[in-house]
Every structure is written in C-alpha cells, then in structure tokens.
Write a protein that holds these residues in place. Structure first.
Motif, short mmCIF file in Angstrom:
data_model
loop_
_atom_site.label_atom_id
_atom_site.label_comp_id
_atom_site.label_asym_id
_atom_site.label_seq_id
_atom_site.Cartn_x
_atom_site.Cartn_y
_atom_site.Cartn_z
N UNK A 144 -5.52 3.21 0.29
CA UNK A 144 -4.32 2.88 -0.48
C UNK A 144 -4.39 3.66 -1.79
N UNK A 194 0.81 -1.23 0.00
CA UNK A 194 0.00 0.00 0.00
C UNK A 194 0.84 1.28 0.00
N UNK A 195 0.44 2.19 -0.86
CA UNK A 195 1.00 3.54 -0.91
C UNK A 195 2.50 3.62 -1.23
N UNK A 196 3.07 2.53 -1.73
CA UNK A 196 4.49 2.59 -2.12
C UNK A 196 4.62 3.06 -3.57
#
Lengths: 95, 484, 481
Positions: C143, C33-35
C-alpha cells in the motif's frame, strides 16, 4: 583501476541485476574498459573547484500545500503486473 | 506533400490546399510503405492520428486553428502518451501503456498537432547508433547499411525519409544533434530547463533535455515555440519568458562573432567532416560573420566526466523498474530478490545494464569522491570554459560528430569507441547550453552536421544563425532518393 | 561491574501538511489502499518531484523550537535501496546539508534536575509505503498511500544515559511538535516513530560501545522497555565475554525482547547523491523571521509563566504545560471561571485528566469541555455549590452532558445559605448528641478541632450536603460554648 570479479558481483547485487557467473568475466572486462576511460578524470586539477550538480544556479521552487490529485487507482493498477484488493503483490517480504 | 517543410504544410493547411486528414493519411501511407526498411517507428497510432486530424479539420473549419493545427509529427518513444505504449526502446516497458501525457505531448496536442506514432530509440536513450533498442536497430535512410545515429535515431530517420515532417527528440549527451547530423536533418537541444522534463522518461536528470528534430531551422523554431516554457511540475524548469523563435530568424549575421574551439578540430576528426565544416564557416564569413579562434581546454574530460555522471544518475533513475507497479516482471519469482534481479536482468538490455553497473560503482562507498564528486568538479571546469568563451564570441561552431554515419555493428563490440562519437556534443549537456546541428554537406555520400552552440537561453540566435545558412544552401532540402 | 547505557534517538515525525512532500496527493491516515498514491508517489516513469512549501515551513518552525541553526541552503539527496514499499528504488532525503542544524532540548528528570540533550540535526524526507503481511497466497501486499508523506527526521546526540531520560526526551519532542502544530504526534498511527541507538560501556569509560539500533518503537512505554531489555541483553553478552555486532534489531513487545532483523542485514551502501530533480533549497533570513513571528509560546516558556504569573507549583505547571491542548484547556477554564489558577489547576490536572486517563481519552476527546468545566467551577467560586457537590456535578457533566447550572437546578443541589434553616439543623444535631457535646466542651483547643468534625458530618448528612460549610462552622462555633 582494474575491476575484480567480486566487485562486479557486489555492484550487480546492489543494483539488483541478475548477472550469471558465466557472464561475470565478460561484463567485468567491458566495465574495466569503461573505467579506464573514466580514470582520465584523476589527472584533472580540481583543487578549490566547487562541484556542479545542476547546469543552472537556480534554487528550488516551493509548491503551495494544496491537494491536486484525485484517486486514480484503477487507471494506475490496470498496468500493474499483480494486484489484489487494491494492493500491489510481491513475493513475501521478510523483516 | 512530404517534400514540404512543417512550415510549408502549415501554409497548405491554412490555405485549404489539403486537409489534416488527407495529410495524416499521406504520412501514414508513407510509414506503411517505407518504414519496414528503416524501422523508425515502434508504434504507429493510426486510429488516434486520424481522430486528431479530423478534430483539427473541425477546429480549422470553426476558425479555431493555430499555426500548426493539423500538422502531423512523431514523438520519440521516451515521452509518455496517455493510452499509448511508451516503451523507451526497452523490453522493460514493452507492456507499458502510459497513464498520462508528458508536458511536451500535452503542449503539442493543445497546439493541434497530430501524432503519427512513437519513434524508435536506443534503449532508455543510452546509445549513439540506435542499435541498443529492444525493437531492433534503425537504418539510416541515406544508406540502410549505416546507423542513423542515436539515441533519437527513429525520429531522425523518420524525418530524413519524410515519414514525418518533424519529430521530437531528447538529448542527454548528443542524442538529438548526433542523429540529426548522421541523418541529415536539423536538430536543436535547448538550454537545460527550457523544455519541461515532466513525462519524459529520465536517463540522466541533470543532462536530459527535449527538443525539436526537423527539416529546417524555421521548422525547429515553430516547434520550439510550442515545446518551450515553464512547467510547475518540473522543479528544474526555468521561468523565463519564451520569445517567438520565428520572429528573429532573418536577423542579419553582420558582425556575428563565431568561436572555433581548436579542440574540436584536432585528432580523431574525419577529414571529410572537417571539410564540410570549414566550407560552412566560409559561408558564414560571406554572411558577415567574424571568426575567432577559442579554446575549450577541458573538452577531453567531458567524456570521462559524462560517463560517471550520466550512469550514476541513470543507475538511480532506473531503480523504479522493479517489476512491482508497471513494466516487465519475470515469470514466477522465487522470492523478492529473485523478482528484482530477474525482472531487471531480463527486462534491461546489455548497454543499459552496463551503465547501471558503472553508475552504481561510481556512487558506492569508497568511490564517490574519486568518481562522482570529481566528475562534478570537472563538470564545473567544462562550464567555466564555455563561460570564458562566450565572453568573447556569440556562438561556437564545429562538427557535431567526428565522423559521418558508421556501419551497423561497426562499433557494437566496443562501447568506448561508441562513446567517443559524442565527443563534441557531450560538453554542451554538461554545461547545460543550447546546441543545434544542421546539415552542412556530405562525406562519402553520408550527411555531415555542423554544430552551433549558443549561450544560455540563446536559442533564438542559434535558430537565426542556422536559418540564414539554410537561406543560402540547400543541404537541408535534399532527401534520400529511395524515399523521394 | 558498573555499566552505563548510552542512548541516541532518531525520531521520525510525519508533518501534518494537506498534501504530500513532493506531490499533490492528500496526506491523511486511513484511506483505502493506494487511493492516495498519485503518479509521483508510485514512481511512474517520467514523473518529477516539486517540494511542498508547508513542509519546509514546518521544518523551520521545529528548528526554531529547539534553538537550532536553520541552514540557509539545504540539499535533497537520494538514498538508494530496493524495497517494495519504496517505489522509486530510492528515498528522497537530506544527507550532507540538512535543513535544521545543531539544537537542543532541555528535559527535567524525576529528581527535578534539568538535563540538556543535544539535537545533531533534523532533515526533511519522504515516508515509504507499507508492506502488509497478511497472506495473499504467500505474497505480501503493498500500500503506497503513505509513500511521500513528509517526514522530519530528528537525530539526537548520544546524550541520554537511561531509558527514563530517553522517554523524557521523546516526550519533550512530542510536546514541541504538538505545540508547533507541525504533527499530530500520534504514535499509534505512526505519526511519530522512534529508532533507539543503544550501547553500553563500563562506567568511566570514554569510548562508546558498539551500538545496536532498535527500529520503529511505537509508544513511550515500549521505548522504555525496549531500551532496558536491549541494554540488559548487551550487558549480558559482554559479561559472558562476547562482542556486540552492530546491527538493526526489532523490539517484540509481546515477548519483551529484541532480535536482529533478518532482511537488510547486508552492509547497506545507500549511494547517497544530490537529487538532480530538485534544486538546492534556499531559506532567507526573511522567511525565518516570518516563521518566528508565527511561533506559539513553547512548553518551557509556558511553564515559567504558569509558575510566575499564575503562581502554580512547578509540578502543576509541568503537568498542564506538557500538552498544548491541555494547557489551552486550562487557560480557558481559568479565564471563564474566574477561579484562582490553583483551583482551576486542581480540577484540570486532578479530576479531568484523571477521568481522561481512566477512560483512555485524549483532551480533544474529553466529554467535558473547558467551557463546561469553567461553568462548574464558577458555581464553586460564587458559593452556589460546595466543592463536594461539585464532584457530583462533574460526574453528571461527564456522563450526561449539559451545563453545571442546569444540573444544579434540576437536581436541587444549590447550597443552603439560609442562616435560620442551618441553625435549625445545628440545634437538632446538638440536641440529639449530648455525649458528644459534653466531650467537646471538656476538650482542649487541639482536640476540639478533631471533635467538631462529627457535628459537621451530621449536619451535612441532614442537609444532604447542601449546607454551606462556612456557615455551618460559624454557627457551630457560636452554639457550642
């Protein structure tokens, strides 16, 4: 054009701004003053005039399809109000 | 040292009369001593400034110094600065430590300039008096009962009081030129697209433009040399070569055609201001310029059109402040809607909320054509007026603002009266043209600015025209006695 | 009462670019998530979008693929609404001036008739992030990896009159995007999503009924079921004298029902306006021609060629051309095996696709490659093995890999073509089956054709299937006189 109280309540909701019932009359009055100023536009002769969205006549530049960003999640989430397991937290979303 | 211009300080550094660390300390001391009276800074970055200054001295010792290496400046708190609070004058961003640098800041850093801190401003750049800041109003150094103008009021006051030799500003409807005028400094709003908007917190994207606020046109030219240029991260940035703005400063004004729009000299213009402007124009005639009377017939429509377009864009630009990923979040929200409404309701001040509401209304179903589309058409009319004028003249001159500084609180009760103080500056943003304000006298002891408007990408000429005036006058060298 | 269902589809296709539509973040499914959410994707203060060239190219290709007008000038607009998966509080989309104008797709119905479905427009926009509803102490997790993924929204005319037509249209769109290689079209991962606008009206009525929009249906099968169940619900409502309220509904596949969404129920006012951070997109004739030159053969053209040049039946041609990867596989098999196209077609559409379907695999995941299958068919063509033995070899290839030749060799499956050896077996069978021989000799031509099967069967059994069937027939014919 006079703005009505219910118009203000509606646009405040659209804009997700809390305006309390007590504040609405004063806000409505001020917004009405601004709208009076804006009303001057209606007298302008604009038949056949192309709307102008940008100051320049340029066209959109296209970016090559290349990955340039790396993972900076930690940096970005350090300034977030609420995160867990890499996710931003918000009150339950209901579909 | 603080009586020197940016150019003078660059010379002093180059000839080793002073080190960057000494210079930086000097200005930091002045901020400590004087800013409590002015409130021109939101954040002073002392430790970082001294580090930058030491690095600048090292670079100079290694023979790697550029023209402005080691010179201190201040940035309007609208530019994102890595690791430093970037508040935009708002409670909404009081806790926002930017994770990246604006292009303007990046360019200044690369040129070796030292950041003293972040200057106060109207909240989200919405205002003409600097009274809408969450951090309190900024005072005019010439009379602290008066406003310094806005929205770049902190930058204007800091430069006017020589708490910083120069500063950056942004201008959406006059926010560089009007405070420059009211505070007695030189401020330039470049052509839309000349300076990158990346990292500059957006108010109205199609109008916003960053520019230098300095003591002289020469200093502004030095800073614009650093700030201007194409940026691939900004789709609205223009890919036109940046000239050396200092190279043409001394060009002759013989035969220069100056247009005076009759609409800029009508009702509403303060007599004291008008006199200063007329005196300045006579100076230009002495310098060989020719005066041409012109008309910008749609000037009166620029304010109503602006107060549709700018709030409309702002209402959308400011939607990202929702309490989810950064910035202010209300305490214990009941649900999602409560999170949004209270975070935004509590995080934004009154003027920002008013503009968001007006913008939301102007874009809403049933009103779009009557307001937004109509305003965009009027915007074209305004641009057409300028195009016609520039077929006949090289520059346009007039007052920057209809009055000199006004008292704190004087216009607070009536937003519309505040809006009218941008009557001569707004049309320039609507057309996307460059405009400059320079000190041209005083009315009731307060500074008065002369506005010079140029054709697209004609910043070099504006600076040249301003510089030649500053060679024969000394308004720009005067600083308020209390801050000497 | 005779009711007619009217359907229009809005199909969202994620474009398979390397980076996102307005940022340099990686565009890939399944990351932590969120990378893959950069400053721009997060809508940080001060960030600005710059348009991805490849997203524009892919949109142009799609436009050409559906015979549409490509707009010389298109404009990005902001669609304003608040939602936690929408970081900026607006979605960058296209409103008044989309990049792709009117076009069409031809679909073939079960009875073989061809129906033309109009495409109103297709526009570029950014995808939103995702809200995860697992319990984070009563909160939702957001996300934003998906935020900014380029989407092409393809809006059809309300030209479809049954769920079957809608599915055929959706499959045709799927086929086109896969052919053009502009999206992987993976519905399970959300690369292709479908909103169905459904209304019903009495047959013969010209006016459309009030429609309800079934949001985010994520498989061909669910599209069919959702439309059917929604249309039936509307018919029931109308027949009970109630009116249909325009709204957005979700399809619950577990209960096979549609129900109105709780959120977003307020009349939306999206306040579209041209995005001031982006300039108008100009598409030149030159750019269109360059894109046209890169277009592959599209399904309709391929079907025509398969039927003409390769002499396949229409059915085979359609099955093989529906998916570009299948068609490519098939053509490789034909080329490398030297078999008649019909024979290769039988193997690909029958044995291979059958096995893939049974195991729920895509052609890309096939354990038997086109080269392996071609190697097998080659040995049928040159009489090394019989068709029957080939099935055995295919199963071996499927389970254990290798080449047809190595399997034939190691298992001793090579066909017996020695006339002497086959004669010996034929003699043995004739000798041990006097009754059958007598029956055969007494029978007429027609009956003999049936009776000879017994002898062939016995001979094959004794030869363990390896006797060349042609030789067996020839020798039998000579001996049974």
């Amino acid at each position: 054009m006079a703005l009505e109280l219910k118009d203000v309540a509606k646009i405040a909701h659209l804009a997700r701004l809390q305006v309390t019932d007590a504040e609405i009359p004063a806000v409505t009055q001020r917004l009405s003053t601004i709208l009076e100023l804006i009303e001057q536009l209606q007298a302008a002769p604009t038949d056949g005039i192309e709307p102008m969205a940008h100051p320049t006549d340029a066209v959109q530049r296209l970016r090559p399809d290349v990955v340039t960003e790396t993972d900076r999640r930690n940096d970005y989430q350090r300034i977030a109000p609420a995160v867990e397991d890499g996710l931003y937290l918000v009150p339950k979303v209901i579909e | 040292m603080h009586d020197k211009t940016l150019n003078g300080l660059a010379d002093a550094l180059a000839t080793r009369q002073v080190s960057s660390v000494e210079l930086t300390r000097h200005f930091l001391d002045r901020i400590k001593r004087f800013d409590p009276q002015l409130n021109s800074f939101i954040t002073v970055t002392e430790a970082q400034a001294l580090e930058q200054a030491a690095a600048a001295d090292t670079a100079r010792a290694a023979g790697k110094a550029g023209r402005l290496t080691g010179v201190p400046i201040a940035h309007k708190d609208i530019f994102c600065t890595t690791g430093v609070k970037t508040s935009c004058g708002s409670k909404m961003l009081d806790n926002f430590i930017a994770p990246y640098n604006a292009t303007v800041v990046e360019k200044m850093n690369s040129a070796g300039l030292v950041m003293l801190g972040k200057t106060n401003m109207d909240e989200f750049a919405m205002g003409s008096s600097n009274e809408s800041s969450f951090y309190g109003p900024v005072k005019n150094p010439w009379n602290t009962a008066y406003v310094p103008g806005g929205s770049s009021g902190g930058s204007a006051a800091a430069v006017a009081a020589r708490l910083a030799p120069a500063a950056t500003g942004t201008d959406t409807g006059g926010s560089i030129r009007q405070p420059a005028s009211l505070s007695g400094i030189t401020g330039l709003k470049p052509t839309y697209g000349r300076v990158s908007r990346w990292g500059m917190i957006a108010f109205a994207s199609s109008l916003d433009q960053a520019g230098p606020m300095a003591q002289t046109a020469e200093d502004a030219a030095l800073l614009l040399n650093v700030m201007a240029g194409f940026d691939e991260r900004d789709s609205t940035s223009t890919n036109i070569e940046v000239p050396d703005y200092t190279a043409t400063l001394n060009n002759s004004l013989e035969g220069l055609r100056i247009g005076l729009p009759k609409e800029f000299f009508g009702a509403g213009l303060d007599a004291g201001v008008e006199k200063c402007v007329q005196d300045a124009i006579r100076e230009y005639e002495k310098l060989g310029a020719k005066i041409v009377e012109i008309s910008l017939p749609n000037t009166h429509l620029s304010i109503p059109a602006y107060y549709v377009i700018a709030p409309a864009e702002a209402s959308s630009n400011l939607s990202r402040f929702d309490g989810v990923r950064f910035g202010y979040r209300c305490k214990s929200p009941d649900n999602l809607e409560d999170l949004y409404k209270r975070s935004r309701g509590e995080g934004f001040g009154d003027e920002v909320k008013r503009r968001i509401l007006i913008g939301t209304y102007a874009l809403s179903a049933g009103y779009y054509d009557a307001y937004y589309l109509k305003a965009q058409k009027v915007r074209r009319l305004i641009k057409n007026d300028f195009d016609a004028a520039f077929a006949k003249v090289d520059v346009i001159m007039g007052p920057t603002a209809p009055h000199a500084g006004f008292k704190l609180g004087e216009k607070a009760a009536n937003p519309v009266s505040m809006y009218l103080s941008d009557i001569y500056t707004i049309s320039v943003n609507m057309a996307g043209l460059p405009g400059l304000s320079l000190p041209a006298g005083r009315a009731d002891g307060l500074p008065v600015g002369l506005q010079i408007i140029g054709n697209y990408f004609d910043e070099a000429r504006l600076l040249n025209v301003a510089h030649r005036y500053q060679q024969v006058t000394d308004w720009h060298t005067q600083l308020p006695a209390a801050f000497a | 009462m005779q009711w007619e269902t009217v359907i229009g589809l809005e199909v969202h296709v994620q474009l398979s670019t390397q980076s996102k539509i307005f940022s340099g973040s990686r565009n890939a499914f399944g990351a932590e998530p969120n990378t893959q959410a950069s400053l721009i994707d997060l809508g940080m203060p001060g960030v600005l979008p710059v348009l991805n060239q490849d997203a524009v190219h892919k949109a142009i290709k799609f436009g050409l693929g559906i015979n549409a007008e490509i707009a010389p000038r298109s404009v990005f607009a902001r669609k304003n609404y608040f939602y936690p998966d929408l970081p900026k509080g607006y979605q960058i989309s296209q409103y008044e001036l989309p990049i792709v104008g009117k076009g069409f797709v031809d679909i073939t119905l079960e009875d073989g008739t061809v129906k033309r479905i109009g495409v109103t427009r297709a526009h570029l926009e950014e995808d939103a992030g995702k809200s995860l509803h697992e319990d984070f102490h009563g909160q939702s997790g957001i996300d934003l990896n998906r935020a900014g993924t380029p989407l092409l929204e393809i809006v059809s005319e309300p030209d479809m009159r049954s769920a079957e037509e809608a599915v055929a249209y959706l499959k045709a769109i799927h086929s086109i995007i896969r052919y053009l290689d502009i999206s992987d079209g993976n519905m399970a991962e959300g690369s292709m999503r479908c909103d169905c606008n459904v209304s019903v009206r009495l047959k013969g009525e010209e006016k459309f009924g009030t429609r309800r929009e079934v949001k985010n249906v994520n498989s061909f099968r669910f599209v069919e079921k959702a439309i059917n169940v929604e249309a039936q619900w509307q018919i029931d409502e109308l027949e009970s004298g109630r009116k249909i309220q325009q709204c957005t509904v979700l399809y619950d596949s577990a209960k096979n029902e549609t129900r109105a969404m709780r959120s977003k129920e307020e009349a939306n006012d999206y306040r579209y306006f041209p995005d001031p951070d982006l300039l108008p997109v100009e598409i030149t004739e030159n750019m269109i021609n360059t894109m046209r030159a890169t277009l592959p053969e599209l399904p309709a053209q391929k079907i025509e060629r398969f039927m003409g040049e390769l002499e396949l039946s229409e059915y085979d041609a359609r099955v093989l051309a529906a998916d570009r990867a299948v068609a490519d596989y098939f053509e490789q098999v034909v080329k490398e095996s030297g078999a008649k196209p019909k024979q290769a077609a039988n193997w690909v559409s029958g044995d291979l696709l059958g096995a893939l379907n049974k195991n729920d695999l895509s052609i890309e995941q096939s354990p038997v490659s086109a080269a392996q299958l071609a190697g097998l068919i080659k040995r049928i063509v040159d009489n090394t093995i019989s068709g029957k033995i080939a099935k055995q070899v295919f199963e071996e290839l499927w389970s254990n890999g290798g080449t047809a030749d190595s399997i034939i060799e190691s298992k001793g499956l090579k066909q017996e073509t020695d006339t002497g050896a086959i004669e010996a077996i034929v003699d043995q069978v004739i000798a041990s089956s006097p009754d059958q021989v007598a029956q055969y000799l007494a029978a007429d031509e027609i009956k003999r054709k049936k009776l000879i099967g017994y002898f062939v069967g016995q001979i094959m059994k004794l030869s363990k299937g390896k006797a060349n069937p042609q030789l067996v027939n020839d020798i039998l014919a000579k001996k049974l006189i």
